[in-house]
Design an enzyme around this catalytic site. Sequence first.
Site, mmCIF file in Angstrom:
data_model
loop_
_atom_site.group_PDB
_atom_site.id
_atom_site.type_symbol
_atom_site.label_atom_id
_atom_site.label_comp_id
_atom_site.label_asym_id
_atom_site.label_seq_id
_atom_site.Cartn_x
_atom_site.Cartn_y
_atom_site.Cartn_z
ATOM 1 N N LYS A 22 -9.091 -18.041 -10.551
ATOM 2 C CA LYS A 22 -8.099 -16.959 -10.511
ATOM 3 C C LYS A 22 -8.630 -15.776 -9.711
ATOM 4 O O LYS A 22 -7.957 -15.249 -8.839
ATOM 5 C CB LYS A 22 -7.782 -16.500 -11.937
ATOM 6 C CG LYS A 22 -7.016 -15.189 -11.994
ATOM 7 C CD LYS A 22 -6.698 -14.771 -13.410
ATOM 8 C CE LYS A 22 -7.734 -13.908 -14.083
ATOM 9 N NZ LYS A 22 -7.749 -12.493 -13.644
ATOM 10 N N ASN A 23 -9.881 -15.388 -10.017
ATOM 11 C CA ASN A 23 -10.397 -14.164 -9.408
ATOM 12 C C ASN A 23 -10.757 -14.342 -7.933
ATOM 13 O O ASN A 23 -10.983 -13.358 -7.232
ATOM 14 C CB ASN A 23 -11.614 -13.649 -10.193
ATOM 15 C CG ASN A 23 -11.186 -13.046 -11.521
ATOM 16 O OD1 ASN A 23 -9.995 -12.867 -11.776
ATOM 17 N ND2 ASN A 23 -12.162 -12.740 -12.368
ATOM 18 N N ARG A 92 -4.059 -4.939 -12.659
ATOM 19 C CA ARG A 92 -4.845 -3.946 -11.925
ATOM 20 C C ARG A 92 -5.276 -4.416 -10.547
ATOM 21 O O ARG A 92 -5.411 -3.615 -9.619
ATOM 22 C CB ARG A 92 -6.116 -3.641 -12.718
ATOM 23 C CG ARG A 92 -6.004 -2.611 -13.766
ATOM 24 C CD ARG A 92 -7.387 -2.404 -14.323
ATOM 25 N NE ARG A 92 -8.334 -2.293 -13.235
ATOM 26 C CZ ARG A 92 -8.692 -1.169 -12.661
ATOM 27 N NH1 ARG A 92 -8.217 -0.034 -13.088
ATOM 28 N NH2 ARG A 92 -9.561 -1.160 -11.669
ATOM 29 N N CYS A 116 -6.744 0.487 -19.487
ATOM 30 C CA CYS A 116 -6.279 -0.793 -20.007
ATOM 31 C C CYS A 116 -7.123 -1.139 -21.214
ATOM 32 O O CYS A 116 -8.025 -0.394 -21.575
ATOM 33 C CB CYS A 116 -6.375 -1.876 -18.946
ATOM 34 S SG CYS A 116 -8.030 -2.300 -18.542
ATOM 35 N N ARG A 121 -11.527 1.789 -16.374
ATOM 36 C CA ARG A 121 -11.465 1.080 -15.096
ATOM 37 C C ARG A 121 -10.891 1.927 -13.956
ATOM 38 O O ARG A 121 -9.811 1.649 -13.437
ATOM 39 C CB ARG A 121 -10.670 -0.214 -15.250
ATOM 40 C CG ARG A 121 -11.271 -1.127 -16.299
ATOM 41 C CD ARG A 121 -10.532 -2.405 -16.431
ATOM 42 N NE ARG A 121 -10.979 -3.405 -15.482
ATOM 43 C CZ ARG A 121 -10.553 -4.662 -15.496
ATOM 44 N NH1 ARG A 121 -9.686 -5.061 -16.367
ATOM 45 N NH2 ARG A 121 -11.000 -5.519 -14.618
ATOM 46 N N ASP A 326 -17.050 -11.580 -18.328
ATOM 47 C CA ASP A 326 -15.854 -12.330 -18.721
ATOM 48 C C ASP A 326 -16.166 -13.459 -19.706
ATOM 49 O O ASP A 326 -15.245 -14.060 -20.263
ATOM 50 C CB ASP A 326 -15.155 -12.911 -17.476
ATOM 51 C CG ASP A 326 -14.414 -11.835 -16.697
ATOM 52 O OD1 ASP A 326 -14.241 -10.728 -17.228
ATOM 53 O OD2 ASP A 326 -14.010 -12.111 -15.548
ATOM 54 N N VAL A 348 -21.199 -3.938 -18.460
ATOM 55 C CA VAL A 348 -20.292 -3.810 -17.301
ATOM 56 C C VAL A 348 -19.064 -2.973 -17.649
ATOM 57 O O VAL A 348 -18.673 -2.079 -16.896
ATOM 58 C CB VAL A 348 -19.884 -5.198 -16.763
ATOM 59 C CG1 VAL A 348 -18.909 -5.069 -15.602
ATOM 60 C CG2 VAL A 348 -21.113 -5.998 -16.350
ATOM 61 N N ARG A 418 -2.545 -15.294 -18.761
ATOM 62 C CA ARG A 418 -2.858 -14.604 -17.495
ATOM 63 C C ARG A 418 -4.023 -15.289 -16.789
ATOM 64 O O ARG A 418 -4.121 -15.238 -15.565
ATOM 65 C CB ARG A 418 -3.257 -13.140 -17.771
ATOM 66 C CG ARG A 418 -2.099 -12.256 -18.142
ATOM 67 C CD ARG A 418 -2.546 -10.815 -18.247
ATOM 68 N NE ARG A 418 -3.177 -10.372 -17.005
ATOM 69 C CZ ARG A 418 -3.889 -9.255 -16.876
ATOM 70 N NH1 ARG A 418 -4.050 -8.461 -17.906
ATOM 71 N NH2 ARG A 418 -4.429 -8.931 -15.718
HETATM 72 C C1 UD1 Z 1 -13.369 -8.105 -11.571
HETATM 73 C C2 UD1 Z 1 -12.724 -9.292 -12.254
HETATM 74 C C3 UD1 Z 1 -12.896 -9.203 -13.752
HETATM 75 C C4 UD1 Z 1 -14.375 -9.039 -14.116
HETATM 76 C C5 UD1 Z 1 -15.000 -7.897 -13.330
HETATM 77 C C6 UD1 Z 1 -16.508 -7.798 -13.522
HETATM 78 C C7 UD1 Z 1 -10.912 -9.829 -10.753
HETATM 79 C C8 UD1 Z 1 -9.440 -9.858 -10.512
HETATM 80 N N1 UD1 Z 1 -11.311 -9.294 -11.915
HETATM 81 O O1 UD1 Z 1 -12.686 -6.936 -12.029
HETATM 82 O O2 UD1 Z 1 -12.384 -10.399 -14.342
HETATM 83 O O3 UD1 Z 1 -14.493 -8.755 -15.486
HETATM 84 O O4 UD1 Z 1 -14.750 -8.070 -11.913
HETATM 85 O O5 UD1 Z 1 -17.118 -9.002 -13.225
HETATM 86 O O6 UD1 Z 1 -11.692 -10.307 -9.941
HETATM 87 N N2 UD1 Z 1 -15.602 0.780 -11.712
HETATM 88 C C9 UD1 Z 1 -15.581 2.132 -11.478
HETATM 89 N N3 UD1 Z 1 -14.937 2.590 -10.362
HETATM 90 C C10 UD1 Z 1 -14.311 1.759 -9.478
HETATM 91 C C11 UD1 Z 1 -14.348 0.366 -9.729
HETATM 92 C C12 UD1 Z 1 -15.001 -0.101 -10.859
HETATM 93 O O7 UD1 Z 1 -16.131 2.921 -12.246
HETATM 94 O O8 UD1 Z 1 -13.756 2.229 -8.468
HETATM 95 C C13 UD1 Z 1 -16.285 0.255 -12.929
HETATM 96 C C14 UD1 Z 1 -15.301 -0.416 -13.886
HETATM 97 O O9 UD1 Z 1 -14.689 0.505 -14.743
HETATM 98 C C15 UD1 Z 1 -16.201 -1.376 -14.612
HETATM 99 C C16 UD1 Z 1 -17.240 -1.775 -13.550
HETATM 100 O O10 UD1 Z 1 -17.177 -0.769 -12.549
HETATM 101 O O11 UD1 Z 1 -16.855 -0.719 -15.681
HETATM 102 C C17 UD1 Z 1 -17.011 -3.148 -12.918
HETATM 103 O O12 UD1 Z 1 -15.715 -3.183 -12.371
HETATM 104 P P1 UD1 Z 1 -15.335 -4.133 -11.133
HETATM 105 O O13 UD1 Z 1 -16.531 -4.913 -10.723
HETATM 106 O O14 UD1 Z 1 -14.646 -3.284 -10.121
HETATM 107 O O15 UD1 Z 1 -14.288 -5.112 -11.808
HETATM 108 P P2 UD1 Z 1 -12.879 -5.535 -11.270
HETATM 109 O O16 UD1 Z 1 -12.919 -5.776 -9.802
HETATM 110 O O17 UD1 Z 1 -11.824 -4.634 -11.820
#
Ligand code: UD1
Length: 439
Positions: A22-23, A92, A116, A121, A326, A348, A418
Amino acid sequence: MDSFIIEGGRPLKGAIRVGGSKNAALPILIATLLTDCPCEIDNVPNLRDIRTTFRLLESLGKRIEYDGDAVRVLATGRLETRAPYEIVKQMRASVLVAGPLLARFGTVRVPIPGGCAIGMRPIDIHLQGFRALGATEHEETGDVVMRAARLKGRRVRLRLPSVGATENLMMAACLASGLTVIANAAQEPEIEDLGAFLNRLGASVEGAGTATVTVRGGARLEGAVNSIPGRAPSRAALGRALPRGAVHAVIPDRIESGTLLIAAAATGGSVRLEGACAAHLEAVLESLEAAGSRVRAGYGFIDLSLASRPKAVGIRTLPYPGFPTDLQAPWMSLMCLARGTCLIRETVFENRFLHAAELVRMGAAVRLRGSTARVEGRPSLNGAPVMASDIRGGAALVVAALAAKGRTILQRVYHIDRGYERLEVRLRRLGASIRRVRR
Ligand code: UD1
């Protein structure tokens, strides 16, 4: 709203094929916004988040055709540069349209995703990256509006290795002028897969899947000659403008794989995952072995069996290649049944222990303190009425229910849908007693 009714206590046994990731599929589908050439993406799982992505792409002006797990994304004309709030609030990952649209059209308007279930996030790292490439931004009624005449390649160091920010910047950098270097990039296999797809579109991406990604930007992406999905160019077409396109098969889903392996271990079962990639699951397979499972992996399969109660094995979630956040929730379900006590640390995401209270309703002994859960293993769990509150937390409750004594009624299955394709049908093939009821 659908629920699952699960009668626990049956070991999972047999073979099952793992679906596409999915990701990985989400950003690859969204990357088609960078081009007008036809794209065929294979091994796309049939999931709610994927259908939401289809609606997102259609709302922006793409046409989607699908046949089983093969999806074609086609151009219809002009693309919109504004992502609808109705879709972004459901998923998101919709913010990933910002990179391709900004880079291609010089402007984009995306609703700021709210908090969320698993924490705030924010998207500050995405925005910081676009700013570094020369974009300006302002907020307008809950949306962020970004503009840039043409993005300029630069070195960008991410504050944290965010998966989404790395993907968004990689896509934007493909149409920026000059060289972009993304330092402290996320290294997840899904990012490597996105890099491979972008290169099939004609981009020049190196190092995707490592901590430094280098992208040489270009004016447009048009795919490769003779790659129109599904058909060879006709004689008439040859000699005129040659048809171009891109075809790509998505990698197997390592999170679905890990969930099924953990479920097999929790029920004292023995399963073969077909089409799974062990190299993407090293940290998880090591922990499963430490818990007493017998794991054997080869090209395109993983076998796991666990005959006795698992041993307690603590974990700390980390960006890849560490233990994936995850799979933290399913791991907690397994540890609730372990011999001994362990600590589970979530580094994370904040607030990713919503499943713990539901596990306690099933007889688990879990104590939370900040970002650490102390799990004292019990010989058994008991079925109970419980509720899913996010994708992976929901999957964890399925794992616990499969191993528990008696009946569990698991509500709000839409969260699980999902991220897991027809989970109940697939688990039944492994001998589980699980059925979906519509309420
Ligand atoms: C993706 C995955 C999700 C997985 C996560 C971490 C997808 C669609 N989703 O989510 O399943 O759990 O990676 O492996 O691929 N953060 C910030 N600022 C930002 C962006 C992120 O502070 O601009 C923080 C987030 O709040 C979180 C951490 O960084 O605490 C990791 O987030 P991120 O790696 O961006 O996860 P996603 O891409 O949302």
